[in-house]
Design a protein around this motif. Structure first.
Motif, PDB file in Angstrom:
ATOM      1  N   ASN A 156      -5.406   2.573   4.514  1.00  0.00           N
ATOM      2  CA  ASN A 156      -6.674   2.747   3.559  1.00  0.00           C
ATOM      3  C   ASN A 156      -8.148   2.922   4.158  1.00  0.00           C
ATOM      4  OD1 ASN A 156      -4.450   1.869   1.764  1.00  0.00           O
ATOM      5  ND2 ASN A 156      -5.628  -0.184   1.961  1.00  0.00           N
ATOM      6  N   TYR A 205     -11.446   1.697   3.946  1.00  0.00           N
ATOM      7  CA  TYR A 205     -12.312   0.587   4.222  1.00  0.00           C
ATOM      8  C   TYR A 205     -11.722  -0.049   5.953  1.00  0.00           C
ATOM      9  CZ  TYR A 205      -8.139  -2.309   2.830  1.00  0.00           C
ATOM     10  OH  TYR A 205      -6.956  -2.677   2.267  1.00  0.00           O
ATOM     11  N   TYR A 206     -10.591   0.269   6.170  1.00  0.00           N
ATOM     12  CA  TYR A 206     -10.600   0.330   7.522  1.00  0.00           C
ATOM     13  C   TYR A 206     -10.615   0.756   8.181  1.00  0.00           C
ATOM     14  CZ  TYR A 206      -6.370  -2.182   6.109  1.00  0.00           C
ATOM     15  OH  TYR A 206      -5.625  -3.298   5.296  1.00  0.00           O
ATOM     16  N   TYR A 211       0.970  -1.772   0.364  1.00  0.00           N
ATOM     17  CA  TYR A 211      -0.001  -0.336  -0.200  1.00  0.00           C
ATOM     18  C   TYR A 211       0.906   1.597   0.053  1.00  0.00           C
ATOM     19  CZ  TYR A 211      -3.732  -3.622   1.847  1.00  0.00           C
ATOM     20  OH  TYR A 211      -4.659  -3.790   2.316  1.00  0.00           O
TER      21      TYR A 211
HETATM   22 FE    FE Z   1      -5.714  -4.079   3.263  1.00  0.00          FE
END
Ligand code: FE
Length: 337
Positions: A217, A219-220, A163
């Motif tokens: 990110n 969605y965390y 990432y």
């Molecule tokens: Fe992930």
């Protein structure tokens, strides 16, 4: 779980070889957790009668597809991150698929022009900021994270994680390698502690007062809110969406590719098209608090509540191509040291 699923798939493949086209099915290798995909695959089977066999792989997808060659049982591969999709494509084990339906449902920037990979969801890499210690307008650009005003205020995971490498590759794409190396040095100088842990561990550190902002990110945020222990970490922060000075907010994708030797090609195309249909798109995005790619499909209310952004317009394949350069300069500045 892994071994069981894998065994089932391999056994199924042996049956297939002995008696081809006995069952309507499609076989999937996935780096994505099965629980993210399963509800959708069940819906696909219900609608079409085509069974989906999934093998979850923790690693080694390219090596496995290469070893299996023409005898692979896999029709489709699912993964997150453009560099992992590119690795499968560059290994020569995929085939190009282009249909009108796919082209209508996946915007051009989220699929290979030749059709070797198709994006299904996006996620942004943004700033998690302490609600108490960071003002809304304090975070502006990714470039600004190297400004000394952030000294001892930033936490991140390892600079060599996929990432982080994609973000650094995007910086190279916008500004070149020399600038990016200086940026990494500046970012490193602003870290409150050496990189350690995953994206959520950085938010915990903000909650604990060790730093004021972190990179993570999107969605965390959703994942932490679903976890009793992590909920208080999540509610101690808000998401802020930095942009590149000459671009937008950094995004990456999850996607799908068809294997070169796909034994159930027609069924696999049906599954690809199903997954880009607006209804499936919203379900798939919802499963991991991501953003659907199909025009007309929307993220969940929760995801929308985090804010809006304009996705950076860097070509995703450039991110994959620049990954090795990003890794090299990350090591050169000893980012994690
Ligand atoms: Fe992930």
């Amino acid at each position: 779980m892994f071994a069981k699923v894998k065994t089932t798939l391999m056994a199924g493949a042996a049956v297939l070889a002995a008696a081809p086209a006995l069952a309507e099915e499609v076989n999937v290798y996935s780096y994505r957790q099965p629980e993210l995909l399963q509800p959708l695959l069940d819906a696909f089977t219900k609608e079409t009668g085509i069974e989906v066999n999934m093998a979850y792989l923790a690693k080694g997808m390219v090596e496995r597809l290469q070893a299996e060659g023409d005898r692979t049982p896999a029709d489709l591969v699912f993964t997150v991150d453009i560099s992992r999709l590119a690795a499968v494509v560059n290994a020569g084990v995929t085939q190009p698929i282009i249909t009108d339906y796919l082209q209508e449902h996946v915007p051009a920037q989220y699929h290979d022009p030749e059709g070797h990979w198709w994006g299904l969801t996006t996620r942004a890499r943004v700033v998690y900021a302490s609600k108490d210690r960071v003002a809304d307008d304090e975070v502006t650009t990714y470039e600004d994270l190297a400004d000394p005003k952030w000294k001892d205020r930033i936490c991140t995971r390892s600079g060599t994680h996929t990432y982080m490498l994609a973000l650094t590759a995007a910086m190279i794409s916008h500004h070149g390698e020399e600038y990016t190396k200086e940026w990494l040095e500046g970012l490193k100088a602003n870290l409150a502690r050496k990189p350690e842990g995953n994206d959520r561990a950085q938010v915990k550190a903000i909650w604990a007062g060790q730093c004021d902002i972190s990179l993570g990110n999107t969605y965390y945020m959703g994942q932490m809110l679903e976890d009793a222990e992590q909920t208080e970490w999540a509610i101690s922060v808000r998401l802020l969406f930095p942009e590149f000075e000459n671009g937008g907010t950094h995004v990456n994708i999850s996607g799908v590719a068809m294997t070169k030797a796909a034994p159930n090609k027609e069924n696999a195309i049906k599954l690809m098209e199903f997954l880009t249909s607006p209804a499936a798109q919203e379900l798939y995005a919802e499963a991991n608090h991501e953003y659907p790619v199909a025009p007309g499909s929307t993220p969940t209310e929760l995801v929308n509540s985090w804010g809006t952004f304009t996705a950076d317009d860097v070509n995703l394949m450039d991110l994959a191509d620049l990954r090795d350069d990003a890794l090299r300069i990350t090591q050169e500045v000893d980012f994690d040291g």
